[in-house]
Design a protein around this motif. Structure first.
Motif, PDB file in Angstrom:
ATOM      1  N   ALA A  68       0.842  -1.204   0.000  1.00 60.42           N
ATOM      2  CA  ALA A  68       0.000   0.000   0.000  1.00 60.42           C
ATOM      3  C   ALA A  68       0.873   1.248   0.000  1.00 60.42           C
ATOM      4  CB  ALA A  68      -0.927   0.008   1.205  1.00 60.42           C
ATOM      5  N   PRO A  69       0.380   2.362  -0.552  1.00 62.24           N
ATOM      6  CA  PRO A  69       1.142   3.619  -0.521  1.00 62.24           C
ATOM      7  C   PRO A  69       1.231   4.172   0.885  1.00 62.24           C
ATOM      8  CG  PRO A  69      -1.038   3.987  -1.432  1.00 62.24           C
ATOM      9  CD  PRO A  69      -0.898   2.508  -1.276  1.00 62.24           C
ATOM     10  N   ASP A  70       2.163   5.106   1.070  1.00 68.93           N
ATOM     11  CA  ASP A  70       2.373   5.699   2.390  1.00 68.93           C
ATOM     12  C   ASP A  70       2.335   7.217   2.343  1.00 68.93           C
ATOM     13  OD1 ASP A  70       4.672   6.130   0.984  1.00 68.93           O
ATOM     14  OD2 ASP A  70       6.040   5.540   2.589  1.00 68.93           O
ATOM     15  N   ASN A  71       1.610   7.795   1.384  1.00 69.98           N
ATOM     16  CA  ASN A  71       1.542   9.248   1.289  1.00 69.98           C
ATOM     17  C   ASN A  71       0.231   9.654   0.639  1.00 69.98           C
ATOM     18  OD1 ASN A  71       2.124   9.842  -1.815  1.00 69.98           O
ATOM     19  ND2 ASN A  71       3.472   8.172  -1.149  1.00 69.98           N
ATOM     20  N   ILE A  72      -0.228  10.846   0.988  1.00 72.02           N
ATOM     21  CA  ILE A  72      -1.427  11.441   0.408  1.00 72.02           C
ATOM     22  C   ILE A  72      -1.189  12.936   0.253  1.00 72.02           C
ATOM     23  CG2 ILE A  72      -3.073   9.757   1.317  1.00 72.02           C
ATOM     24  CD1 ILE A  72      -3.672  11.749   3.578  1.00 72.02           C
ATOM     25  N   LEU A  73      -2.006  13.570  -0.568  1.00 68.37           N
ATOM     26  CA  LEU A  73      -1.975  15.016  -0.700  1.00 68.37           C
ATOM     27  C   LEU A  73      -2.857  15.643   0.376  1.00 68.37           C
ATOM     28  CD1 LEU A  73      -2.226  15.530  -4.569  1.00 68.37           C
ATOM     29  CD2 LEU A  73      -0.187  15.505  -3.138  1.00 68.37           C
ATOM     30  N   VAL A  74      -2.371  16.699   0.986  1.00 67.99           N
ATOM     31  CA  VAL A  74      -3.115  17.384   2.046  1.00 67.99           C
ATOM     32  C   VAL A  74      -3.191  18.864   1.718  1.00 67.99           C
ATOM     33  CG1 VAL A  74      -2.555  15.714   3.844  1.00 67.99           C
ATOM     34  CG2 VAL A  74      -1.004  17.608   3.420  1.00 67.99           C
ATOM     35  N   ASP A  75      -4.181  19.525   2.310  1.00 67.28           N
ATOM     36  CA  ASP A  75      -4.414  20.940   2.035  1.00 67.28           C
ATOM     37  C   ASP A  75      -3.767  21.808   3.107  1.00 67.28           C
ATOM     38  OD1 ASP A  75      -5.999  20.386   4.166  1.00 67.28           O
ATOM     39  OD2 ASP A  75      -7.901  20.841   3.184  1.00 67.28           O
ATOM     40  N   ALA A  76      -4.046  23.100   3.038  1.00 71.69           N
ATOM     41  CA  ALA A  76      -3.395  24.060   3.933  1.00 71.69           C
ATOM     42  C   ALA A  76      -3.787  23.844   5.389  1.00 71.69           C
ATOM     43  CB  ALA A  76      -3.757  25.482   3.501  1.00 71.69           C
ATOM     44  N   GLU A  77      -5.001  23.335   5.641  1.00 70.67           N
ATOM     45  CA  GLU A  77      -5.435  23.119   7.020  1.00 70.67           C
ATOM     46  C   GLU A  77      -4.599  22.049   7.700  1.00 70.67           C
ATOM     47  OE1 GLU A  77      -9.666  22.566   9.428  1.00 70.67           O
ATOM     48  OE2 GLU A  77      -9.542  22.193   7.270  1.00 70.67           O
ATOM     49  N   VAL A  78      -4.344  20.953   6.998  1.00 73.47           N
ATOM     50  CA  VAL A  78      -3.518  19.890   7.561  1.00 73.47           C
ATOM     51  C   VAL A  78      -2.076  20.359   7.711  1.00 73.47           C
ATOM     52  CG1 VAL A  78      -2.675  17.535   7.200  1.00 73.47           C
ATOM     53  CG2 VAL A  78      -5.026  18.123   6.606  1.00 73.47           C
ATOM     54  N   VAL A  79      -1.590  21.105   6.744  1.00 73.58           N
ATOM     55  CA  VAL A  79      -0.231  21.631   6.822  1.00 73.58           C
ATOM     56  C   VAL A  79      -0.077  22.526   8.045  1.00 73.58           C
ATOM     57  CG1 VAL A  79       1.453  23.112   5.660  1.00 73.58           C
ATOM     58  CG2 VAL A  79       0.170  21.432   4.349  1.00 73.58           C
TER      59      VAL A  79
END
Length: 449
Positions: A170-181
């Motif tokens: 399985a992958p170990d990364n996702i794209l996140v937005d400014a709120e998560v950052v």
């Protein structure tokens, strides 16, 4: 079959005996009475029918449905959680007034654990497992190619690398937005302030006994903290059912359900969830009755009272135009087939595929008055500027007069034939009935010699 296989062929008693050992493993206290009732060799009467009957009972064991909404957290509960989360990060000597799920207001002391506050917030925002957030690396960000930070709009996209340790492929990364950052950067700054002399390995650290900074936040501490936190805030859903925040895996169900309801394909959901099979991903999607009804109402043509909308034969052309918003004009409709392009520009009034009716009469009359005023104003300005009238062959004047004539004929036809649609191009009546045609049958004949 297994029972029959254990029966000795000579009819002797097997090495395990129901008179000596109970089904639970405890020895019977009355073997003599049981032997008198069942006989000395009860297993000799066991046949294949006994095993077949048992397997029929096994087939009736109810299985859990693949799609369920038991772990889904609705909007009512999610609205209460962010309002109560500051209590987790508040110092122990400070107090906070909060409203419980039952509406009661209480004053509670802080838990002095901002790390737990940010961990559960990240689980809600990303839908990751608790272990994936709790053991994430300190340097868990990587830039996204071809994506720049737009400071004007505040857009910030990053790739978040979580601690995937459950599925190897399985992958170990996702794209996140400014709120998560923003949440992760706040946690990074907290680690730098509380562990200034070390290079941290994990994003969330154990606070005591961690001089090297290589021990992540303990799992037991996280569960205990959320369990005690739930006892105070008492989050409830829209049905009044309590929502235990220590069961953080339900936020993963909720996130994947929200993404599925947005219309994401299954393979995209599987990639985001980090699953190896689509069936596992669909297990996390809740079959919400509310969403199913919303989708049905969006696709079905229903009135406000729930009855179906019926269309008459006159609405057939309009039904074909529903998929082409540019076919609806402010003063009529364009009946040009969807696969054809329009070369008329804005000259709809003089086009043969332009149709209007009495419902647009007010707009046509207003357009006629505005066209007359525009012609008068422009010709007067031309006369004052050049000292002579505008020529009749002026391109602009020719187009405006053609529009004025078409509008005049359209309105005259609407008034003389109420209740009927009118075609453009000067409202010329289309020929009806058979058209006389003369065929020359000898023109294409081959002359034989």
């Amino acid at each position: 079959h297994a029972i029959a296989a254990r029966r000795p062929p000579d009819g002797h008693e097997p090495d395990f005996h129901p008179l000596r050992v109970a089904p639970s493993g405890a020895r019977l206290t009355n073997p003599i009475e049981a032997r008198q009732i069942l006989g000395p060799h009860p297993w000799s009467r066991v046949t294949d029918a006994h095993a077949a009957g048992w397997f029929r009972q096994v087939s009736r064991i109810p299985h859990q449905r693949e799609l369920n909404d038991e772990h889904y957290v609705d909007d009512h509960a999610l609205a209460q959680i962010p309002a109560a989360l500051p209590l987790l990060g508040l110092a122990r000597h400070e107090q906070m007034l909060l409203t419980r799920g039952d509406g009661q207001q209480v004053t509670a002391r802080g838990f002095d654990d901002p790390q737990a506050m940010r961990m559960i917030l990240l689980q809600i925002l990303t839908g990751r497992r608790a272990s994936e957030i709790r053991t994430s690396r300190f340097d868990c960000f990587s830039p996204v190619p071809d994506r720049a930070v737009d400071a004007a709009e505040g857009e910030q996209i990053a790739r978040f690398h979580y601690a995937q340790s459950k599925i190897d492929i399985a992958p170990d990364n996702i794209l996140v937005d400014a709120e998560v950052v923003a949440v992760i950067e706040e946690q990074r700054q907290w680690v730098r302030d509380h562990f200034p002399a070390i290079t941290p390995r994990h994003l969330f650290l154990q606070r005591t006994g961690n001089r090297q900074g290589d021990k992540p936040y303990p799992s037991g501490t996280y569960s205990w903290m959320l369990r005690e936190f739930s006892k105070i805030v008492k989050i409830t859903d829209s049905k009044g059912k309590p929502v235990g925040l220590s069961h953080t895996h339900r936020f993963r169900h909720t996130k994947l359900t929200r993404l599925a309801e947005l219309g994401l394909p299954v393979h995209v959901l599987m990639r985001y969830a980090g699953h190896a099979t689509p069936s596992m991903t669909m297990h996390y999607v809740a079959a919400r009755q509310e969403h199913a009804e919303q989708v049905f109402l969006a696709t079905a043509k229903l009135r406000a009272d729930g009855t179906h909308v019926t269309f008459s034969r006159d609405d057939h052309d309009s039904l074909h135009l529903f998929n082409r918003a540019d076919r609806f004009l402010p003063h009529g409709w364009c009946l040009l087939p969807p696969l054809q392009n329009c070369d008329k520009g804005n000259a709809c009034l003089t086009c043969s595929v332009f149709v209007t009716d009495a419902s647009h009469q007010d707009a046509l009359e207003r357009q006629l008055a505005e066209t007359e005023a525009l012609i008068d104003r422009s010709t007067t300005a031309f006369q004052e500027r050049h000292g002579h009238p505008m020529p009749d062959d002026n391109v602009w004047l020719l187009q405006r007069r053609a529009e004025h004539a078409a509008l005049t004929k359209l309105l005259d036809t609407l008034r003389s034939k109420p209740g009927r649609a009118v075609q453009g191009a000067g409202c010329g009546a289309a020929p009806t009935g058979p058209v006389p045609l003369t065929l020359d049958l000898d023109h294409h004949r081959r002359t034989r010699r």
